[in-house]
Scaffold this motif. Structure first.
Motif, PDB file in Angstrom:
ATOM      1  N   THR A   1      21.720  40.059  41.067  1.00  0.00           N
ATOM      2  CA  THR A   1      22.646  41.198  41.157  1.00  0.00           C
ATOM      3  C   THR A   1      24.074  40.741  40.928  1.00  0.00           C
ATOM      4  O   THR A   1      24.380  39.552  40.999  1.00  0.00           O
ATOM      5  N   GLN A   2      24.918  41.713  40.702  1.00  0.00           N
ATOM      6  CA  GLN A   2      26.355  41.495  40.582  1.00  0.00           C
ATOM      7  C   GLN A   2      27.040  42.272  41.706  1.00  0.00           C
ATOM      8  O   GLN A   2      26.692  43.435  41.951  1.00  0.00           O
TER       9      GLN A   2
ATOM     10  N   ASN B   1      28.134  45.977  41.152  1.00  0.00           N
ATOM     11  CA  ASN B   1      27.123  47.004  40.901  1.00  0.00           C
ATOM     12  C   ASN B   1      26.451  47.351  42.217  1.00  0.00           C
ATOM     13  O   ASN B   1      25.439  46.767  42.583  1.00  0.00           O
TER      14      ASN B   1
ATOM     15  N   TYR C   1      21.551  44.860  39.128  1.00  0.00           N
ATOM     16  CA  TYR C   1      21.694  43.754  38.186  1.00  0.00           C
ATOM     17  C   TYR C   1      22.962  43.828  37.330  1.00  0.00           C
ATOM     18  O   TYR C   1      23.672  42.848  37.173  1.00  0.00           O
ATOM     19  N   ASN C   2      23.227  44.999  36.739  1.00  0.00           N
ATOM     20  CA  ASN C   2      24.406  45.154  35.887  1.00  0.00           C
ATOM     21  C   ASN C   2      24.708  46.644  35.723  1.00  0.00           C
ATOM     22  O   ASN C   2      24.038  47.490  36.324  1.00  0.00           O
TER      23      ASN C   2
ATOM     24  N   PHE D   1      28.331  31.476  35.003  1.00  0.00           N
ATOM     25  CA  PHE D   1      27.010  31.944  34.600  1.00  0.00           C
ATOM     26  C   PHE D   1      26.276  30.901  33.773  1.00  0.00           C
ATOM     27  O   PHE D   1      25.081  30.707  33.929  1.00  0.00           O
TER      28      PHE D   1
ATOM     29  N   ARG E   1      34.220  33.180  34.679  1.00  0.00           N
ATOM     30  CA  ARG E   1      32.972  33.832  35.041  1.00  0.00           C
ATOM     31  C   ARG E   1      31.852  33.391  34.102  1.00  0.00           C
ATOM     32  O   ARG E   1      30.749  33.103  34.522  1.00  0.00           O
TER      33      ARG E   1
ATOM     34  N   ARG F   1      26.974  36.433  46.135  1.00  0.00           N
ATOM     35  CA  ARG F   1      27.930  35.642  45.339  1.00  0.00           C
ATOM     36  C   ARG F   1      29.282  35.503  46.045  1.00  0.00           C
ATOM     37  O   ARG F   1      30.331  35.481  45.429  1.00  0.00           O
TER      38      ARG F   1
END
Length: 165
Positions: A118-119, A122, A134-135, A10, A6, A50
């Motif tokens: 964003t993730q 979340n 975002y987190n 990133f 991961r 994602r």
């Protein structure tokens, strides 16, 4: 091992983002990972959420990875699904499953009027609508006044889209 992978993703995304910024003068920086908004859907590398299946948030109550095998093009992005059935459900009514604010951070749209990344982990479903953040820290802020942030986000989203046109 997954955290290492991961982190590499990133880091690679960050390097790609810097290269894109250098290549595309005059674009606006996004908050978060400093990725550029080039479409109304947050889609790093052209893949929305994602690669997470948007239908699964509603049917399984969790973020489920989709696969390219069950992909669909919609609204300028490729969407991945965990099954052909989820892909069909999305194709029948994409607005019912697609995240609000193009999948950009719900808190940032509401509070800052900006597009943050964003993730997939979340998230929240409120009034049958999917919101991403975002987190963990930003999600916790958003949860303190979800109705207020949704009202502000709904007000600001058309302005954000108009500025991107």
């Amino acid at each position: 091992m997954a955290n290492i992978t991961r982190r590499r993703v990133f880091i690679a995304a960050g390097v790609a983002g810097v290269a894109a910024i250098a290549a595309v003068a005059g674009q606006t920086w996004l908050g978060g990972f400093e990725e550029l908004a080039t479409a109304p859907v947050y889609a790093p590398d052209g893949v929305a959420i994602r690669g997470t299946d948007p239908v699964a948030y509603f049917t399984e109550g969790r973020a489920v990875p989709g696969t390219p095998e069950h992909a669909l093009e919609w609204n300028g992005a490729t969407w991945h699904f965990a099954s052909a059935g989820n892909r069909a459900a999305f194709a029948d009514d994409p607005e019912a499953y697609a995240p609000q604010y193009g999948g950009f951070c719900a808190w940032a749209v509401a509070e800052k009027g900006k597009l943050y990344s964003t993730q997939p982990d979340n998230w929240a479903i409120v009034d049958d609508k999917l919101y991403l953040n975002y987190n963990d820290d930003i999600e916790a802020r958003w949860q303190k006044d979800i109705p207020g942030f949704i009202e502000a986000g709904d007000d600001r989203w058309p302005e954000i889209l108009a500025a991107k046109s």
